[in-house]
Design an enzyme around this catalytic site. Structure first.
Site, PDB file in Angstrom:
ATOM      1  N   ASP A   1       0.826  -1.211   0.000  1.00  0.00           N
ATOM      2  CA  ASP A   1       0.000   0.000   0.000  1.00  0.00           C
ATOM      3  C   ASP A   1       0.856   1.256   0.000  1.00  0.00           C
ATOM      4  OD1 ASP A   1      -2.800  -1.058   0.212  1.00  0.00           O
ATOM      5  OD2 ASP A   1      -1.839  -2.093   1.865  1.00  0.00           O
ATOM      6  N   THR A   2       0.749   1.982  -1.080  1.00  0.00           N
ATOM      7  CA  THR A   2       1.535   3.178  -1.336  1.00  0.00           C
ATOM      8  C   THR A   2       0.751   3.974  -2.364  1.00  0.00           C
ATOM      9  OG1 THR A   2       3.615   1.964  -1.015  1.00  0.00           O
ATOM     10  CG2 THR A   2       3.770   4.015  -2.223  1.00  0.00           C
TER      11      THR A   2
END
Length: 525
Positions: free
Chosen positions: A347-348
């Site tokens: 998650d980025t």
């Protein structure tokens, strides 16, 4: 050119400015800033900060960022490190004495200081036309008014919302439940924080009431963070690293980012005739998987805070790649090396913007795992990252947890340069996958002459934790062939990564692509 009778999307073309990112509202906000006379940096900051409201599971002002910037009128690429350090009192020895083998993902031990906001302020001052207040205005509006939860965001929220704890449950759940697709998410506390930063600058975040809210929350849960730790946060400018792949120069962030891993991976792949292989066949997937195992094993051994990394030249040396390539058997999978200390995550957010003057910005921004540490400050609801889980507790390791050190980071912005001309800012989200993602996008374009959107759309594989994750875009025949080579093949429950890119064509026109694995798009004017 794609087959217009099949599902897909076209690349986006524009003559003036462009943004590609993972949520439409953020892309629109960035383009609006460009139309107001803002620079690519003004727009990138506007879109990035808004992504923390549009995609709170992936990023936020409690996180870190890295940026590559090509200033207008030049072909130079500058690197900026907005990653936070461990609090001064942190020490791996203390965790080892407690019997810990690794930094716990959802503990205060994993919370490093948030570096992104300091870097946004620095970059705005240096490269902005409008000022930080204008860049923060769209997020202030949406944090107050609310944002409808997009499909991919809802998918992640449902899978990962259980990590939220304490005050974070009040700020990021709806009566204890993840927010569903189409429901409205608001964050008035963060809107207030951003209003103060717009008025008073970075000190409004790192000192005073806002910092005290973060520190007191962490301390109440056993954290060792201090107000002085927050006050001393400062990003740095550093020199990027680069390497050539078949005539294209790839530019990456140096350690404590993992960009060097992409170079090692590409240098290994040079020893194989990749362009002769089926781009979606088992042979290419196998060679890439084997090269990744070896490149990532080297990463986990050598990369750390730049003040503690001593083997970067070894990783980048052609001789190192040649020795590793010789270990790859085209007919049999290697046993996976032992997993590194760096915790896996996916998650980025990534945003790239090019403006009318052709400043190019490649910026990546993250709180590490979904919802970071799962800890949010009591009053303002600032989710704090768990980037400290990127440290190892191994005594004497260059990436050993110590106060004031920066951990190994997975987030890496990229930039391509051809014949000395900056051609393409791009990024591939997805935690550990990112170096593999960078190499695969580049190989798709160079080895298989894929157009930009197709290069991002194409199915992906990635070896992780002993499993070869093969997206559903591959055929069952390929999956069976990979199993026959000795890979433990699975279909991952979530897509592998997500990419965004803008190419500056030789005639000056901008071509952009956005990965369908996310909710976003490319927009220009």
């Amino acid at each position: 050119m794609r087959d217009f009778q099949l599902p897909g999307r076209s690349a986006v073309y524009a003559a003036n400015g462009m943004c590609a990112t993972s949520h439409p509202l953020a892309a629109q906000a960035a383009v609006d800033i460009l139309k107001q006379g803002g620079s690519a940096m003004d727009a990138a900051i506007a879109g990035a900060v808004l992504l923390g409201i549009c995609e709170p599971q992936s990023t936020g002002i409690g996180g870190d960022c890295f940026a590559l910037v090509s200033p207008a009128g030049t072909e130079d690429v500058l690197a900026f490190n907005g990653s936070g350090r461990a609090p001064a009192a942190a020490d791996a020895a203390q965790l080892r004495a407690r019997g810990e083998a690794k930094v716990s993902l959802h503990s205060t031990d994993a919370v490093t200081l948030p570096g992104a906001m300091d870097m946004f302020c620095t970059l705005s001052d240096r490269f902005g036309n409008l000022g930080l207040a204008d860049s923060l205005a769209p997020t202030i509006h949406y944090a107050d008014a609310g944002v409808p939860v997009a499909p991919r965001v809802a998918f992640d929220w449902a899978r990962e919302g259980h990590v939220l704890q304490g005050a974070a449950k009040l700020h990021y759940l709806n009566n204890g439940q993840p927010l569903a697709m189409g429901t409205i998410f608001r964050s008035p506390g963060q809107a207030e924080v951003l209003r103060r930063i717009a008025r008073d600058g970075r000190d409004a975040f790192y000192t005073g009431e806002v910092a005290d809210d973060m520190v007191s929350t962490l301390n109440s849960m056993g954290g060792i963070h201090t107000m002085d730790d927050f006050a001393q946060v400062a990003g740095t400018q550093t020199a990027p690293v680069s390497g050539d792949y078949k005539g294209i120069e790839l530019i990456e962030h140096p350690p404590n980012g993992q960009g060097a891993t992409a170079f090692l991976l590409l240098n290994i792949l040079k020893h194989f005739d990749i362009s002769s292989m089926d781009p979606l066949g088992s042979k290419r997937a196998h060679i890439e998987a084997e090269a990744s195992k070896l490149a990532y094993d080297a990463r986990d051994r050598f990369l750390a805070d730049p003040d503690h990394t001593t083997r970067l030249d070894h990783m980048l040396a052609p001789e190192t790649a040649a020795k590793l390539a010789a270990l790859i058997d085209p007919r049999q999978a290697l046993a996976s090396p032992a997993p590194g200390a760096e915790a896996v995550h996916k998650d980025t957010v990534y945003i790239t913007v090019v403006d009318k003057d052709r400043m190019a910005v490649s910026l990546i921004y993250s709180t590490f795992h979904s919802f970071g540490s799962g800890i949010a400050s009591e009053k303002f609801g600032i989710l704090m990252q768990n980037r400290g889980a990127g440290f190892t507790l191994e005594q004497g390791h260059p990436n050993e947890l110590k106060g004031g050190k920066r951990p190994l980071h997975t987030i890496i912005p990229g930039m391509l340069r051809r014949n000395g001309r900056v051609e393409m800012p791009f990024g591939v989200m997805g935690g550990q996958f990112q170096p593999h993602g960078h190499s695969r996008v580049l190989s798709n374009m160079v080895d298989f002459d894929m157009d930009l959107q197709t290069a991002l759309d194409a199915p992906r594989v990635f070896t992780e934790a002993g499993k070869l994750r093969v997206e559903r875009g591959y055929s069952e025949t390929v999956r069976q062939e990979l199993s026959d080579l000795g890979h433990d093949v699975i279909i991952p429950p979530a897509p592998i990564g997500g990419a965004q890119a803008i190419r500056i064509l030789e005639n000056g026109v901008l071509e952009a692509a956005s990965d369908p694995r996310k909710d976003g798009c490319a927009l220009g004017y």
